[in-house]
Design an enzyme around this catalytic site. Structure first.
Site, PDB file in Angstrom:
ATOM      1  N   ASN A   1      -2.042   0.247   6.748  1.00 15.26           N
ATOM      2  CA  ASN A   1      -1.544  -1.030   7.283  1.00 15.26           C
ATOM      3  C   ASN A   1      -0.700  -1.829   6.280  1.00 15.26           C
ATOM      4  O   ASN A   1      -0.660  -3.053   6.317  1.00 15.26           O
ATOM      5  CB  ASN A   1      -2.700  -1.852   7.869  1.00 15.26           C
ATOM      6  CG  ASN A   1      -3.756  -2.199   6.831  1.00 15.26           C
ATOM      7  OD1 ASN A   1      -3.618  -1.848   5.661  1.00 15.26           O
ATOM      8  ND2 ASN A   1      -4.794  -2.892   7.255  1.00 15.26           N
TER       9      ASN A   1
ATOM     10  N   GLU B   1     -10.393  -9.586  -7.810  1.00 14.46           N
ATOM     11  CA  GLU B   1      -9.310  -8.608  -7.648  1.00 14.46           C
ATOM     12  C   GLU B   1      -8.183  -8.768  -8.675  1.00 14.46           C
ATOM     13  O   GLU B   1      -7.605  -7.762  -9.121  1.00 14.46           O
ATOM     14  CB  GLU B   1      -8.736  -8.714  -6.233  1.00 14.46           C
ATOM     15  CG  GLU B   1      -9.719  -8.236  -5.184  1.00 14.46           C
ATOM     16  CD  GLU B   1      -9.224  -8.440  -3.763  1.00 14.46           C
ATOM     17  OE1 GLU B   1      -9.933  -8.023  -2.840  1.00 14.46           O
ATOM     18  OE2 GLU B   1      -8.134  -9.018  -3.568  1.00 14.46           O
TER      19      GLU B   1
ATOM     20  N   LYS C   1       0.826  -1.211   0.000  1.00 17.87           N
ATOM     21  CA  LYS C   1       0.000   0.000   0.000  1.00 17.87           C
ATOM     22  C   LYS C   1       0.867   1.270   0.000  1.00 17.87           C
ATOM     23  O   LYS C   1       2.072   1.216   0.282  1.00 17.87           O
ATOM     24  CB  LYS C   1      -0.942  -0.039   1.215  1.00 17.87           C
ATOM     25  CG  LYS C   1      -1.999  -1.151   1.129  1.00 17.87           C
ATOM     26  CD  LYS C   1      -2.974  -1.083   2.307  1.00 17.87           C
ATOM     27  CE  LYS C   1      -4.040  -2.164   2.213  1.00 17.87           C
ATOM     28  NZ  LYS C   1      -5.026  -2.082   3.344  1.00 17.87           N
TER      29      LYS C   1
ATOM     30  N   TYR D   1     -12.404  -1.413  -3.425  1.00 18.31           N
ATOM     31  CA  TYR D   1     -12.903  -1.637  -2.060  1.00 18.31           C
ATOM     32  C   TYR D   1     -14.425  -1.463  -1.975  1.00 18.31           C
ATOM     33  O   TYR D   1     -14.956  -1.193  -0.899  1.00 18.31           O
ATOM     34  CB  TYR D   1     -12.195  -0.711  -1.077  1.00 18.31           C
ATOM     35  CG  TYR D   1     -10.843  -1.227  -0.600  1.00 18.31           C
ATOM     36  CD1 TYR D   1     -10.728  -2.465   0.026  1.00 18.31           C
ATOM     37  CD2 TYR D   1      -9.683  -0.475  -0.756  1.00 18.31           C
ATOM     38  CE1 TYR D   1      -9.491  -2.948   0.472  1.00 18.31           C
ATOM     39  CE2 TYR D   1      -8.438  -0.945  -0.308  1.00 18.31           C
ATOM     40  CZ  TYR D   1      -8.363  -2.181   0.310  1.00 18.31           C
ATOM     41  OH  TYR D   1      -7.149  -2.655   0.760  1.00 18.31           O
TER      42      TYR D   1
ATOM     43  N   HIS E   1      -2.218  -5.417   1.413  1.00 21.17           N
ATOM     44  CA  HIS E   1      -3.547  -6.001   1.164  1.00 21.17           C
ATOM     45  C   HIS E   1      -3.379  -7.429   0.687  1.00 21.17           C
ATOM     46  O   HIS E   1      -2.402  -7.745   0.000  1.00 21.17           O
ATOM     47  CB  HIS E   1      -4.286  -5.217   0.063  1.00 21.17           C
ATOM     48  CG  HIS E   1      -5.450  -5.973  -0.502  1.00 21.17           C
ATOM     49  ND1 HIS E   1      -6.680  -5.998   0.112  1.00 21.17           N
ATOM     50  CD2 HIS E   1      -5.552  -6.801  -1.575  1.00 21.17           C
ATOM     51  CE1 HIS E   1      -7.489  -6.793  -0.579  1.00 21.17           C
ATOM     52  NE2 HIS E   1      -6.826  -7.285  -1.617  1.00 21.17           N
TER      53      HIS E   1
HETATM   54  P1  ATP Z   1      -7.270  -5.720   3.107  1.00 22.74           P
HETATM   55  O1  ATP Z   1      -8.637  -5.965   2.496  1.00 22.74           O
HETATM   56  O2  ATP Z   1      -6.685  -4.353   2.750  1.00 22.74           O
HETATM   57  O3  ATP Z   1      -6.333  -6.846   2.840  1.00 22.74           O
HETATM   58  P2  ATP Z   1      -8.223  -6.698   5.636  1.00 22.74           P
HETATM   59  O4  ATP Z   1      -8.889  -7.765   4.813  1.00 22.74           O
HETATM   60  O5  ATP Z   1      -7.321  -7.134   6.730  1.00 22.74           O
HETATM   61  O6  ATP Z   1      -7.428  -5.694   4.705  1.00 22.74           O
HETATM   62  P3  ATP Z   1     -10.717  -5.271   5.682  1.00 22.74           P
HETATM   63  O7  ATP Z   1     -11.725  -5.451   6.765  1.00 22.74           O
HETATM   64  O8  ATP Z   1     -10.978  -5.892   4.355  1.00 22.74           O
HETATM   65  O9  ATP Z   1      -9.298  -5.727   6.265  1.00 22.74           O
HETATM   66  O10 ATP Z   1     -10.497  -3.695   5.506  1.00 22.74           O
HETATM   67  C1  ATP Z   1      -9.927  -3.180   4.314  1.00 22.74           C
HETATM   68  C2  ATP Z   1      -8.989  -2.077   4.684  1.00 22.74           C
HETATM   69  O11 ATP Z   1      -9.738  -0.994   5.233  1.00 22.74           O
HETATM   70  C3  ATP Z   1      -7.976  -2.399   5.806  1.00 22.74           C
HETATM   71  O12 ATP Z   1      -6.851  -3.096   5.362  1.00 22.74           O
HETATM   72  C4  ATP Z   1      -7.621  -1.021   6.281  1.00 22.74           C
HETATM   73  O13 ATP Z   1      -6.716  -0.364   5.395  1.00 22.74           O
HETATM   74  C5  ATP Z   1      -8.969  -0.328   6.230  1.00 22.74           C
HETATM   75  N1  ATP Z   1      -9.700  -0.448   7.505  1.00 22.74           N
HETATM   76  C6  ATP Z   1     -10.279  -1.560   8.010  1.00 22.74           C
HETATM   77  N2  ATP Z   1     -10.857  -1.320   9.184  1.00 22.74           N
HETATM   78  C7  ATP Z   1     -10.659   0.006   9.428  1.00 22.74           C
HETATM   79  C8  ATP Z   1     -11.021   0.893  10.482  1.00 22.74           C
HETATM   80  N3  ATP Z   1     -11.726   0.474  11.525  1.00 22.74           N
HETATM   81  N4  ATP Z   1     -10.622   2.188  10.391  1.00 22.74           N
HETATM   82  C9  ATP Z   1      -9.921   2.634   9.314  1.00 22.74           C
HETATM   83  N5  ATP Z   1      -9.554   1.842   8.283  1.00 22.74           N
HETATM   84  C10 ATP Z   1      -9.909   0.557   8.337  1.00 22.74           C
HETATM   85 MG    MG Z   2     -10.074  -7.293   3.122  1.00 24.29          MG
END
Ligand code: ATP
Ligand code: MG
Length: 140
Positions: A113, A127, A10, A50, A116
């Site tokens: 974070n 994706e 990211k 997303y 992804h």
């Molecule tokens: P990713 O889909 O990016 O691999 P993930 O599957 O671990 O991450 P998801 O629940 O799909 O988590 O959330 C997608 C992304 O949205 C997260 O990686 C993070 O960047 C952001 N995100 C998730 N939860 C929060 C939150 N509570 N506050 C802010 N950003 C968040």
């Molecule tokens: Mg995710």
């Protein structure tokens, strides 16, 4: 079972200059990199990627974050690749991520974070073609 998954390094991780260290972990874990592209997402591209989260309170902020700078989009292949890449990433919130995971070591916050990963075969099937055509993949 051999699987393919979409990985993104990211914008926060690219900006910090840790993309190389993350790629090194990917290679050490034995994944085959089938495709890679450095790209700066538009708001529309981030929003479409997303879209599953469009009702979540963090959606607008997440989409803005994903457009802040270039990210490195990858297709990884390997045995059980979807689960194994997510294990290497660690929990979404770096404060909850296990020691030795990428998010524990490189993420700044639950939003910024670092990486992804597709969370299921169905999401990988959406994706991977979102970013790459079949001709972009280099199987071996
Ligand atoms: P990713 O889909 O990016 O691999 P993930 O599957 O671990 O991450 P998801 O629940 O799909 O988590 O959330 C997608 C992304 O949205 C997260 O990686 C993070 O960047 C952001 N995100 C998730 N939860 C929060 C939150 N509570 N506050 C802010 N950003 C968040
Ligand atoms: Mg995710």
């Amino acid at each position: 079972m051999t699987e393919r998954t979409l990985a993104i390094i990211k914008p926060d991780a690219v900006a910090k200059g840790v993309a190389g260290q993350i790629l090194s972990r990917i290679e050490r874990a034995g994944f085959t990199i089938l495709a890679a592209r450095l790209t700066r997402l538009s708001r529309e591209q981030a929003g479409g990627f997303y879209a599953v989260h469009r009702e979540r309170p963090f959606y607008a902020s997440l989409c803005a974050f994903m457009t802040e700078g270039p990210c490195l989009v990858l297709v990884l292949e390997g045995d059980d690749a979807i689960r194994r890449w997510r294990d290497l990433m660690g929990a979404t919130d770096p404060a909850q991520a296990a020691p030795g995971t990428i998010r524990r070591d490189f993420a700044s916050s639950i939003e910024a974070n670092a990486v992804h990963g597709s969370d299921s075969p169905a999401s990988a099937a959406f994706e991977i073609p979102y970013f790459f055509s079949a001709l972009d993949l280099c199987p071996r």
